[in-house]
Design a protein around this motif. Structure first.
Motif, PDB file in Angstrom:
ATOM      1  N   LEU A 407      -3.295  -5.248  16.281  1.00 31.54           N
ATOM      2  CA  LEU A 407      -4.590  -5.063  15.703  1.00 31.54           C
ATOM      3  C   LEU A 407      -4.514  -4.323  14.307  1.00 31.54           C
ATOM      4  CD1 LEU A 407      -6.600  -4.824  18.808  1.00 31.54           C
ATOM      5  CD2 LEU A 407      -5.856  -6.669  17.888  1.00 31.54           C
ATOM      6  N   THR A 408      -3.868  -3.364  14.436  1.00 35.46           N
ATOM      7  CA  THR A 408      -3.937  -2.342  13.122  1.00 35.46           C
ATOM      8  C   THR A 408      -3.512  -2.915  11.823  1.00 35.46           C
ATOM      9  OG1 THR A 408      -3.895  -0.436  14.467  1.00 35.46           O
ATOM     10  CG2 THR A 408      -3.189  -0.103  12.219  1.00 35.46           C
ATOM     11  N   PRO A 409      -2.400  -3.568  11.956  1.00 42.39           N
ATOM     12  CA  PRO A 409      -1.883  -4.497  10.558  1.00 42.39           C
ATOM     13  C   PRO A 409      -2.819  -5.561  10.370  1.00 42.39           C
ATOM     14  CG  PRO A 409      -0.467  -4.842  12.418  1.00 42.39           C
ATOM     15  CD  PRO A 409      -1.260  -3.677  12.923  1.00 42.39           C
ATOM     16  N   LEU A 410      -3.376  -6.259  11.295  1.00 39.56           N
ATOM     17  CA  LEU A 410      -4.027  -7.609  10.955  1.00 39.56           C
ATOM     18  C   LEU A 410      -5.349  -6.916  10.622  1.00 39.56           C
ATOM     19  CD1 LEU A 410      -2.912  -9.668  13.891  1.00 39.56           C
ATOM     20  CD2 LEU A 410      -2.345 -10.253  11.589  1.00 39.56           C
ATOM     21  N   PHE A 411      -6.236  -6.355  11.104  1.00 37.31           N
ATOM     22  CA  PHE A 411      -7.378  -5.584  10.669  1.00 37.31           C
ATOM     23  C   PHE A 411      -7.255  -4.854   9.467  1.00 37.31           C
ATOM     24  CE2 PHE A 411      -9.398  -6.465  14.784  1.00 37.31           C
ATOM     25  CZ  PHE A 411     -10.735  -6.996  14.349  1.00 37.31           C
ATOM     26  N   GLY A 412      -6.076  -4.236   9.264  1.00 36.32           N
ATOM     27  CA  GLY A 412      -5.879  -3.521   8.060  1.00 36.32           C
ATOM     28  C   GLY A 412      -5.749  -4.446   6.907  1.00 36.32           C
ATOM     29  N   LEU A 413      -4.823  -5.486   6.972  1.00 42.64           N
ATOM     30  CA  LEU A 413      -4.972  -6.292   5.795  1.00 42.64           C
ATOM     31  C   LEU A 413      -6.312  -7.040   5.409  1.00 42.64           C
ATOM     32  CD1 LEU A 413      -1.441  -8.210   6.715  1.00 42.64           C
ATOM     33  CD2 LEU A 413      -2.093  -7.063   4.695  1.00 42.64           C
ATOM     34  N   ALA A 414      -6.926  -7.323   6.429  1.00 43.67           N
ATOM     35  CA  ALA A 414      -8.250  -8.121   6.256  1.00 43.67           C
ATOM     36  C   ALA A 414      -9.360  -7.048   5.656  1.00 43.67           C
ATOM     37  CB  ALA A 414      -8.811  -8.535   7.468  1.00 43.67           C
ATOM     38  N   VAL A 415      -9.522  -5.586   6.174  1.00 46.53           N
ATOM     39  CA  VAL A 415     -10.369  -4.659   5.620  1.00 46.53           C
ATOM     40  C   VAL A 415     -10.001  -4.151   4.263  1.00 46.53           C
ATOM     41  CG1 VAL A 415     -11.243  -2.437   6.234  1.00 46.53           C
ATOM     42  CG2 VAL A 415     -11.138  -4.065   7.925  1.00 46.53           C
ATOM     43  N   GLU A 416      -8.859  -3.891   4.293  1.00 46.07           N
ATOM     44  CA  GLU A 416      -8.470  -3.298   3.158  1.00 46.07           C
ATOM     45  C   GLU A 416      -7.910  -4.043   1.678  1.00 46.07           C
ATOM     46  OE1 GLU A 416      -7.083   1.217   4.693  1.00 46.07           O
ATOM     47  OE2 GLU A 416      -5.564  -0.322   4.052  1.00 46.07           O
ATOM     48  N   ASP A 417      -7.722  -5.484   2.185  1.00 49.28           N
ATOM     49  CA  ASP A 417      -6.649  -6.227   1.103  1.00 49.28           C
ATOM     50  C   ASP A 417      -7.569  -7.520   0.915  1.00 49.28           C
ATOM     51  OD1 ASP A 417      -4.702  -4.415   0.507  1.00 49.28           O
ATOM     52  OD2 ASP A 417      -4.347  -4.918   2.565  1.00 49.28           O
TER      53      ASP A 417
END
Length: 583
Positions: A407-417
């Motif tokens: 969840l952290t990388p997938l939400f991270g890419l969506a939120v930040e990038d």
């Protein structure tokens, strides 16, 4: 409870029926749930009585484990009935499935029963069910061990127009293994592109065996293809005419060293730098599996966009199996022929074939035999026994690692990038160390898109990419695939197999997402929607399949989705209950 039977030899375990009834119960409102002295019963009124499904477990997202057989009740004691009889009664009940014309009803019945027969045939064909339950599994074993299919689909193993012989030759559940088919394509017909320093033609040569390379004419492109697809295309008059003219030349097949993965049309061999994903002119579940030009181009865009994101440092253990090249040919009108399209996908397992990388769908698929549990539960029971720790503690710590690695990388890419990857269970390959999540590979770049955050970070773009999705679209697809399809499958599996109460995992999931709100810097809209919306949206596979729609070409796929009560909203009300529970 005394039960009579009209149908001898009813199964103790029926994965295909589980998938069918999970989909039906999620999508129709013409039934009720009763608590009885024998547990929960789903009661489905039919035109000549009532069908009763006894539930062993019901998850927060609606996934059920059932106690077979199916019961039919009209007068007196309920009677056990077989699946075909229950299906007939359901299709004759408009309150459950609407009013059906004869052709629709007959076609649906035939496909559902065929899928169930396909599932049983693959189970009968496997002597390794105990190994699939306990592991550890290689990548190929996990891909070819997905025998039940989509947990919310009426016919997850439908595969028209494959014959039984073709299924055994080409389908992963029968542990097929075969060679790649190869064409030589003349320059005037060849199509393709690459996001790397080497052309798509050059990258494909990495896979071409020397004996076939010797037959490749100068200037021609070597095009790999699934052998079943090549057979279909060689029957077409235009292809036959091109073979006579020399525009398309048949090179032959390589040695039988390629495995079809769980998607059927993506092929893998351990020592090649690329996997091969191609069009397959077959209807698997809801869609005719043909690639499109816009989809194959998405892989090149994603490969370029992600080079500057320092993903390895930001999200340790996470990587995308990039698809930096595609190939195909042009038809008589000069247009790229979707049936010929192939993408090259990075084989990130190259050099680490013994490392455990398991598709999530195989980890969580419903039990395949009497006394079985999910592969995930089996691994964690063994882990708990080895450590001498309580099952709930081990399950909770494992789930925390899953949340961090997935969840952290997938939400991270969506939120930040603003880069969105539609990570359903078959697109998440968990990297495991002694059964523990240490990372994940995301695959299937055609399921990638970008949000408004991406446009903010790339003001130089003249126009938005074709896969720019507005917020409402991201709410629907991103959260359905990552939460409903994938993460809730994990919480359901752990709870259904008795390792831990699902409410505890949902509490932890909510806490993890709330923590990401503090850790991530960017567009938090999707996270907020996941945490605050009373309802999310789930794909309606039952009625999509019943209608015969080709999901892949549907102009408005949003109409396939239906509201689902958000388990995370309910979890917010249980905060006090879980305060102080040790992890």
């Amino acid at each position: 409870m005394a039960i009579a039977s009209d149908a001898p030899h009813l199964p103790e375990v029926d994965p295909a029926a589980c998938c069918f009834f999970n989909a039906l119960l999620r999508e129709t409102r013409g039934w009720r749930l009763d608590n009885t002295a024998h547990g929960e019963i789903a009661r489905l009124p039919v035109d000549d009585g009532e069908l009763q499904l006894r539930l062993r477990h019901r998850s927060a997202s609606g996934e059920c484990r059932f106690q077979w057989p199916i019961l039919w009740h009209k007068e007196g004691a309920p009677r056990a009935v077989d699946f075909a009889t229950a299906l007939e009664r359901i299709l004759a009940t408009p309150a459950l499935v609407g009013t059906l014309d004869a052709d629709t009803r007959d076609a649906f019945r035939e496909r559902v029963l065929e899928s169930r027969a396909n599932t049983q045939a693959s189970l009968d064909d496997r002597e390794d069910l105990a190994h699939l339950q306990c592991g550890p599994l290689t990548f190929a074993e996990a891909e070819q061990g997905l025998l039940a299919g989509h947990a919310f689909h009426p016919a997850p193993k439908s595969r028209a127009p494959f014959s039984e012989a073709e299924a055994r030759a080409y389908c992963p559940e029968h542990r097929a293994r075969f060679g790649l088919a190869w064409w030589a394509v003349a320059p005037e017909l060849a199509a393709g592109d690459s996001s790397r320093g080497t052309s798509a033609t050059g990258l494909a040569l990495d896979l071409l065996p020397a004996n076939l390379a010797a037959r490749l004419p100068a200037g021609f492109t070597a095009l790999p293809m699934h052998p079943w697809q090549a057979r279909q295309l060689r029957r077409l008059p235009w292809v036959q005419a091109q073979e006579r003219r020399g525009g398309l030349q048949w090179l032959g097949s390589s040695a039988a060293k390629w495995w079809p993965t769980s998607s059927h049309r993506s092929l893998y061999t351990p020592r090649a730098p690329w996997m091969v994903k191609g069009s397959l002119s077959a209807r698997l579940t809801n869609s005719l599996r043909l690639l499109s030009v816009k989809e194959v181009r998405r892989g090149l865009h994603l490969d370029r966009w992600m080079r500057e994101l320092d993903v390895t440092r930001r999200f340790p253990g996470f990587a995308v199996m990039q698809e930096p090249a595609w190939l195909g040919w042009r038809d008589a009108a000069g247009d790229i022929d979707p049936a010929s399209l192939v993408v090259l996908r990075e084989n990130l397992l190259l050099g680490a074939e013994d490392a455990e990388a398991v598709v999530l769908a195989t980890l969580t698929q419903q039990p395949l035999g009497p006394g079985h549990q999910t592969l995930l539960a089996s691994r964690l029971r063994a882990r708990a026994q080895g450590l001498g720790e309580p099952l709930p503690r081990v399950a909770r710590v494992w789930f925390a690692a899953f949340c961090e690695r997935v969840l952290t990388p997938l939400f991270g890419l969506a939120v930040e990038d603003g880069i969105v990857l539609l990570a359903h269970q078959q697109n998440i390959v968990l990297r495991l160390d002694d059964g523990w999540p240490v990372g994940m590979f995301y695959r299937d770049c055609q399921g990638s898109g970008v949000g408004d955050r991406f446009l903010e970070r790339h003001p130089q773009l003249e126009r938005p990419p074709e896969n720019h999705w507005p917020r409402a679209t991201l709410h629907r697809y991103f959260l359905y695939y990552l939460l409903i399809n994938s993460t809730f499958a994990v919480t359901s599996a752990l709870a259904a197999d008795g390792l831990i109460d699902e409410a505890t995992l949902l509490f932890d999931l909510r806490a993890h997402l709330e923590g990401l709100r503090e850790r991530l810097d960017g567009d938090l809209d999707c996270l907020d929607h996941a945490l605050l919306a009373t309802r999310l949206e789930a794909k309606g596979n039952f009625f999509c399949y019943l209608s015969g729609i080709n999901e892949a070409t549907l102009a408005e796929p949003a109409r396939l989705y239906l509201p689902l009560d958000n388990p995370l909203t309910a979890a917010a009300a249980t905060t006090n209950r879980h305060q102080g529970v040790p992890a």
